[in-house]
Structures are given as structure tokens and as C-alpha cells.
Design a protein around this motif. Sequence first.
Motif, PDB file in Angstrom:
ATOM      1  N   TYR A  55      31.595   7.430 -33.682  1.00 29.41           N
ATOM      2  CA  TYR A  55      30.240   7.652 -33.462  1.00 29.41           C
ATOM      3  C   TYR A  55      29.127   7.015 -32.219  1.00 29.41           C
ATOM      4  O   TYR A  55      29.883   5.991 -31.544  1.00 29.41           O
ATOM      5  CB  TYR A  55      29.446   6.182 -34.165  1.00 29.41           C
ATOM      6  CG  TYR A  55      28.011   6.474 -34.598  1.00 29.41           C
ATOM      7  CD1 TYR A  55      27.007   7.407 -35.726  1.00 29.41           C
ATOM      8  CD2 TYR A  55      27.537   5.421 -34.000  1.00 29.41           C
ATOM      9  CE1 TYR A  55      25.624   7.326 -36.237  1.00 29.41           C
ATOM     10  CE2 TYR A  55      26.098   5.749 -34.302  1.00 29.41           C
ATOM     11  CZ  TYR A  55      25.128   6.495 -35.525  1.00 29.41           C
ATOM     12  OH  TYR A  55      23.895   5.941 -34.907  1.00 29.41           O
ATOM     13  N   ASP A 109      26.202  11.021 -33.728  1.00 30.65           N
ATOM     14  CA  ASP A 109      25.159  10.346 -34.418  1.00 30.65           C
ATOM     15  C   ASP A 109      25.284  11.356 -36.225  1.00 30.65           C
ATOM     16  O   ASP A 109      25.874  12.468 -36.315  1.00 30.65           O
ATOM     17  CB  ASP A 109      24.506  10.103 -34.056  1.00 30.65           C
ATOM     18  CG  ASP A 109      23.143  11.385 -34.139  1.00 30.65           C
ATOM     19  OD1 ASP A 109      23.048  12.709 -34.240  1.00 30.65           O
ATOM     20  OD2 ASP A 109      22.132  10.568 -33.415  1.00 30.65           O
ATOM     21  N   TYR A 120      25.519   6.593 -30.661  1.00 32.29           N
ATOM     22  CA  TYR A 120      24.183   7.223 -30.945  1.00 32.29           C
ATOM     23  C   TYR A 120      23.711   8.253 -30.601  1.00 32.29           C
ATOM     24  O   TYR A 120      23.818   8.431 -29.139  1.00 32.29           O
ATOM     25  CB  TYR A 120      23.098   5.989 -31.136  1.00 32.29           C
ATOM     26  CG  TYR A 120      21.513   6.598 -31.021  1.00 32.29           C
ATOM     27  CD1 TYR A 120      21.019   6.166 -32.652  1.00 32.29           C
ATOM     28  CD2 TYR A 120      21.034   6.486 -30.073  1.00 32.29           C
ATOM     29  CE1 TYR A 120      19.553   5.939 -33.025  1.00 32.29           C
ATOM     30  CE2 TYR A 120      19.527   6.603 -29.987  1.00 32.29           C
ATOM     31  CZ  TYR A 120      18.612   6.791 -31.422  1.00 32.29           C
ATOM     32  OH  TYR A 120      17.991   7.622 -31.938  1.00 32.29           O
TER      33      TYR A 120
END
Length: 157
Positions: free
Chosen positions: A59, A70, A61
Motif C-alpha cells: 500500500y 492505494d 497513498y
Amino acid sequence: MTMRMYVPNLLARAGIVSALTLATVAGTTLAPGGTTGADAAAVSAKALRIAASKEGSPYQYGAIGPRRFDCSGLMLYSFRRAGKALPRTATGQYRRTRHVPAGSRRTGDLVFFHAGKGIYHVGIYAGSSQVWHAPKPGTVVRLEKIWSRSVSYGRVG
């Protein structure tokens, strides 16, 4: 012979049938550039396979792949590779999909997670109440049981 079968056969014998006429009489009309339900289902199935193929990707962002994602970036990437454009954010994706009731959800539909009136997360439905998604910082793309009742479903068309 049903009326549905009789009318196209009659028109075909008369020599005045086009593919569009037959499709309209049979109950399915396609606009130029339109997609059928089967085409949309094929795109969603392909997007699901692509999302699953990213299992273990970290992951990050704002990331839209191909190595980091994301939540909405994974959906954007998967559907783009399957041939369908989606907006960048989960809220934009929610607005772009055709909303379907939980009882009509299908694999490949998007699952939107709600808090109040806002959407905070999105994944792709894998069947058996499970979703492929990129959960949060410190995690990886994975298959997980849907953990909330505050969800809605959207079909990419």
C-alpha cells in the motif's frame, strides 16, 4: 414459436432486417460504442483477475501501480488494464458506477465502504463476501472478508 422468435424470422424472410432491427425486436438495443451486459461482465471479471494478480503489492497513498497501490488506485489500475476508465478517487468511482443492491452484487462489482455520508474505501468484490483491496499504510493488496455492514455496490458499465 414465441412472438420473439416469430417476428425476427418473419422480418428476415421479408429481407428487411438489419442487425440493429433484430437486436431491437429481440429486446436489446445497442448504441454505437455501447457495451452489452456480457461485455461489462467480461471487463469486470478481467479487472478482478488483475487486482488479484497484485496480491502482496505494498500500500502507498496515492499510488496507482503497477507495483504499489492505494485502494482506489488498485481499482483504477485494474479496470484500466481491463479496458475501462475510472476516476481516480473512491468517491469519483462511486459516482461513475451503477449502484446495485447487495442481493444483486456480482464478482467484479466495486464495494464502497461508508462512514456517515462519505466513502472512505473501495475494493472489488470477489464473491463469498470477500473483497480484493489495498487496505492501509503498512499492509499489502490482499483478499479479505468484508468487515462492515456500511457498504454499497457499484457496477462498472
